[in-house]
Enzyme design. Structure first.
Site, mmCIF file in Angstrom:
data_model
loop_
_atom_site.group_PDB
_atom_site.id
_atom_site.type_symbol
_atom_site.label_atom_id
_atom_site.label_comp_id
_atom_site.label_asym_id
_atom_site.label_seq_id
_atom_site.Cartn_x
_atom_site.Cartn_y
_atom_site.Cartn_z
ATOM 1 N N GLY A 29 21.627 71.135 56.203
ATOM 2 C CA GLY A 29 22.289 71.199 54.781
ATOM 3 C C GLY A 29 23.520 70.568 54.660
ATOM 4 O O GLY A 29 24.000 69.660 53.650
ATOM 5 N N THR A 30 24.309 70.385 55.652
ATOM 6 C CA THR A 30 25.585 69.775 55.745
ATOM 7 C C THR A 30 25.236 68.297 55.545
ATOM 8 O O THR A 30 25.990 67.622 54.733
ATOM 9 C CB THR A 30 26.296 70.247 57.170
ATOM 10 O OG1 THR A 30 26.776 71.458 57.110
ATOM 11 C CG2 THR A 30 27.491 69.390 56.948
ATOM 12 N N ASN A 79 27.010 81.098 48.717
ATOM 13 C CA ASN A 79 26.734 81.758 49.911
ATOM 14 C C ASN A 79 27.443 83.068 50.297
ATOM 15 O O ASN A 79 27.123 83.779 51.272
ATOM 16 C CB ASN A 79 26.904 80.838 51.243
ATOM 17 C CG ASN A 79 28.145 80.016 51.025
ATOM 18 O OD1 ASN A 79 28.456 79.229 50.005
ATOM 19 N ND2 ASN A 79 29.112 80.024 52.017
ATOM 20 N N GLN A 119 21.140 78.148 49.624
ATOM 21 C CA GLN A 119 20.975 79.757 49.643
ATOM 22 C C GLN A 119 19.789 80.149 48.797
ATOM 23 O O GLN A 119 19.437 81.326 48.802
ATOM 24 C CB GLN A 119 22.440 80.423 49.050
ATOM 25 C CG GLN A 119 23.450 80.226 50.033
ATOM 26 C CD GLN A 119 23.314 81.479 51.242
ATOM 27 O OE1 GLN A 119 22.438 82.297 51.529
ATOM 28 N NE2 GLN A 119 23.719 80.869 52.454
ATOM 29 N N SER A 163 18.335 73.723 53.658
ATOM 30 C CA SER A 163 18.145 73.952 55.075
ATOM 31 C C SER A 163 17.223 74.912 55.679
ATOM 32 O O SER A 163 17.128 75.879 55.167
ATOM 33 C CB SER A 163 19.865 74.249 55.359
ATOM 34 O OG SER A 163 19.875 74.437 56.642
ATOM 35 N N ALA A 164 16.300 74.587 56.511
ATOM 36 C CA ALA A 164 15.110 75.300 57.065
ATOM 37 C C ALA A 164 15.916 76.588 57.810
ATOM 38 O O ALA A 164 15.161 77.664 57.489
ATOM 39 C CB ALA A 164 14.549 74.413 58.043
ATOM 40 N N HIS A 165 16.977 76.630 58.263
ATOM 41 C CA HIS A 165 17.279 77.726 59.033
ATOM 42 C C HIS A 165 17.920 78.906 58.201
ATOM 43 O O HIS A 165 18.087 79.989 58.665
ATOM 44 C CB HIS A 165 18.344 77.483 60.295
ATOM 45 C CG HIS A 165 19.960 77.376 59.716
ATOM 46 N ND1 HIS A 165 20.639 78.323 59.839
ATOM 47 C CD2 HIS A 165 20.654 76.210 59.167
ATOM 48 C CE1 HIS A 165 21.834 78.024 59.452
ATOM 49 N NE2 HIS A 165 22.000 76.608 59.141
ATOM 50 N N THR A 185 15.056 58.422 64.866
ATOM 51 C CA THR A 185 13.701 59.139 65.070
ATOM 52 C C THR A 185 13.604 60.345 64.711
ATOM 53 O O THR A 185 14.551 60.999 64.738
ATOM 54 C CB THR A 185 13.258 58.806 66.640
ATOM 55 O OG1 THR A 185 13.426 57.496 67.026
ATOM 56 C CG2 THR A 185 11.929 59.472 67.075
ATOM 57 N N CYS A 219 33.370 81.463 58.554
ATOM 58 C CA CYS A 219 32.867 80.200 58.850
ATOM 59 C C CYS A 219 33.947 79.274 58.135
ATOM 60 O O CYS A 219 33.693 77.933 58.237
ATOM 61 C CB CYS A 219 31.354 79.818 58.374
ATOM 62 S SG CYS A 219 31.266 79.988 56.638
HETATM 63 C C1 LIG Z 1 24.513 77.227 55.542
HETATM 64 C C2 LIG Z 1 24.970 76.428 54.309
HETATM 65 C C3 LIG Z 1 25.116 74.834 54.387
HETATM 66 C C4 LIG Z 1 24.950 74.183 55.771
HETATM 67 O O1 LIG Z 1 23.722 74.164 56.123
HETATM 68 P P1 LIG Z 1 23.273 73.626 57.693
HETATM 69 O O2 LIG Z 1 22.004 73.251 57.653
HETATM 70 O O3 LIG Z 1 24.151 74.986 58.701
HETATM 71 O O4 LIG Z 1 24.344 72.558 57.851
HETATM 72 C C5 LIG Z 1 25.471 74.448 53.179
HETATM 73 N N1 LIG Z 1 25.699 75.009 51.966
HETATM 74 C C6 LIG Z 1 25.307 76.373 51.559
HETATM 75 C C7 LIG Z 1 25.610 76.894 50.601
HETATM 76 C C8 LIG Z 1 25.070 77.034 53.053
HETATM 77 O O5 LIG Z 1 24.664 78.387 52.930
#
Ligand SMILES: *Cc1c(COP(=O)(O)O)cnc(C)c1O
Length: 389
Positions: A74-75, A154, A182, A202-204, A240, A328
């Site tokens: 996401g970053t 978030n 989110q 972001s997948a996680h 890659t 964070c």
């Molecule tokens: C977690 C988060 C990110 C960052 O995503 P990463 O994959 O951890 O770099 C960015 N924006 C929001 C709103 C998030 O909650």
């Protein structure tokens, strides 16, 4: 989850990777390990896996496959959307519109651009965390090259009127980005309904692996190249590809879509039960964010007179993982920029705490949390200088 007996209520920070996702990823570490840029069959197997994942992501977003770029998370997607647009449009103007409650990945990228001769307007929000679309309209000038407003916050969970803001940007011909980290995998995220040109996920955050994300780029949106090197990702991002992670992201998004409606209903019920239980059993507690326009899994509130950090540590000892907004924000113990933007005093802002529910959360977990909290609050208040009881 780290331990079966623990109650994990920090899904806004990250989620466990689902077993089905790990299973789908595994072959791409071992038997199907080829470099997707290679022309032999090993390479072709890997590139087919990526293109199939791209198709899956595109389908869920209502986009075209060529509009999907895989990133390291996401970053990176946020950095790329903002810097890539700002530099590509630099000869047209130097003004960026954002809000005070964005994730650091957006805010700090904008702040960096301020050192590069760009000007940034950070819009305020109301006490529930909502951005007023009229504020966006009035902030736009002839110099504006980008508007970026997050889909859902978030920390406090407030969901923004993205579609309305997007319509205003489109009228003025200004690229519009949303950080949907989110919401993707949790709510319907369709790029045409949202009127966005750029969107990060972001997948996680939806039971996929860490270190992989997506930037959606609407066809025709002008962006500079982000990583220089090879021709991967349609020449936009060299390096890659992380094949297993990309396969994991698409698998997780697919699984999430299948159970989304049911999960929204289930989590909203648990969320409301949790907040009702907390409110009924503790004095001087206040919900942060919007009461209804909020993420189905987010409960964020102030416990007047008690530091959020202290509540978090006490719950951790009881086997419950939660978070404070400031956790964070660069490891500082200062109040979070989000709760301050809602208009809370620094003292109240420091008393906020976030519970974020997920796939594994049960009614029993909610009941245990409701029972565990009051004695902790009473004990911490007894030693608090504010002396609330
Ligand atoms: C977690 C988060 C990110 C960052 O995503 P990463 O994959 O951890 O770099 C960015 N924006 C929001 C709103 C998030 O909650």
């Amino acid at each position: 989850m780290p331990d079966n007996k623990r109650i994990y209520l920090d899904h806004a920070a990250t989620t466990p990777t689902r077993p089905e996702v790990v299973k789908a990823m595994r072959p791409y570490f071992t038997t199907a390990f080829g470099n997707p840029s290679s022309f032999h069959s090993d390479g072709r197997d890997a590139s087919e896996a990526i293109e199939s994942a791209r198709g899956t992501v595109a389908r869920h977003l209502g986009a075209r496959p060529q509009e999907i770029v895989f990133t390291s998370g996401g970053t990176e997607a946020d950095n790329y959307a903002i810097e890539g647009t700002a530099y590509a449009w630099a000869e047209h103007g130097n003004h960026i519109v954002t809000t005070r409650i964005e994730h650091e990945a957006v805010l700090e990228t904008c702040q960096f651009l301020e050192t590069q001769a760009f000007r940034v307007t950070e819009l305020p929000v109301d006490s529930s965390g909502l951005v007023d679309p009229d504020d966006v309209r009035s902030a736009i000038t002839d110099e504006t090259v980008l508007v970026t407003v997050m889909h859902a916050n978030n920390e406090v969970g407030t969901i923004q009127p993205i579609s309305e803001i997007g319509a205003i940007c489109r009228e003025r011909g200004i690229p519009f980005h949303t950080d949907a980290v989110q919401t993707a995998g949790h709510m319907a995220v369709r790029v045409d309904d949202l009127n966005v040109d750029l969107l990060s996920l972001s997948a996680h955050k939806f039971y996929g692996p860490k270190g992989v994300g997506v930037l959606y780029i609407r066809e025709g949106t002008k962006l500079t190249r982000f990583l220089h090197g090879g021709g991967q990702e349609m020449g936009r991002r060299a390096s890659t590809e992380n094949v297993p992670a990309i396969v994991g992201l698409a698998t997780a998004l697919d699984l999430a879509a299948g159970e989304m409606e049911g999960e929204i209903r289930r989590l909203t019920g648990l969320r409301d039960d949790l907040w009702r239980g907390i409110e009924q059993n503790n004095d001087h507690v206040f919900l942060n964010g919007h009461p209804t326009l909020r993420l189905p899994n987010n409960v964020n509130f102030c416990i007047e007179g008690v530091e959020g950090e202290a509540t978090m540590l006490a719950l951790d000892i009881e086997g419950i993982s939660v978070s404070t907004g400031s956790a964070c924000s660069s490891g500082s113990l200062g109040p979070s920029h989000v709760t301050l933007a809602l208009g809370l005093s620094p003292e109240l802002a420091r008393s906020s705490i976030r519970f974020s529910l997920g796939l594994g959360t049960t009614e029993e977990d909610v009941r245990r949390v409701i029972e565990t909290l009051p004695p902790i609050v009473a004990r911490l208040r007894a030693v608090s200088p504010l002396n609330l009881r």
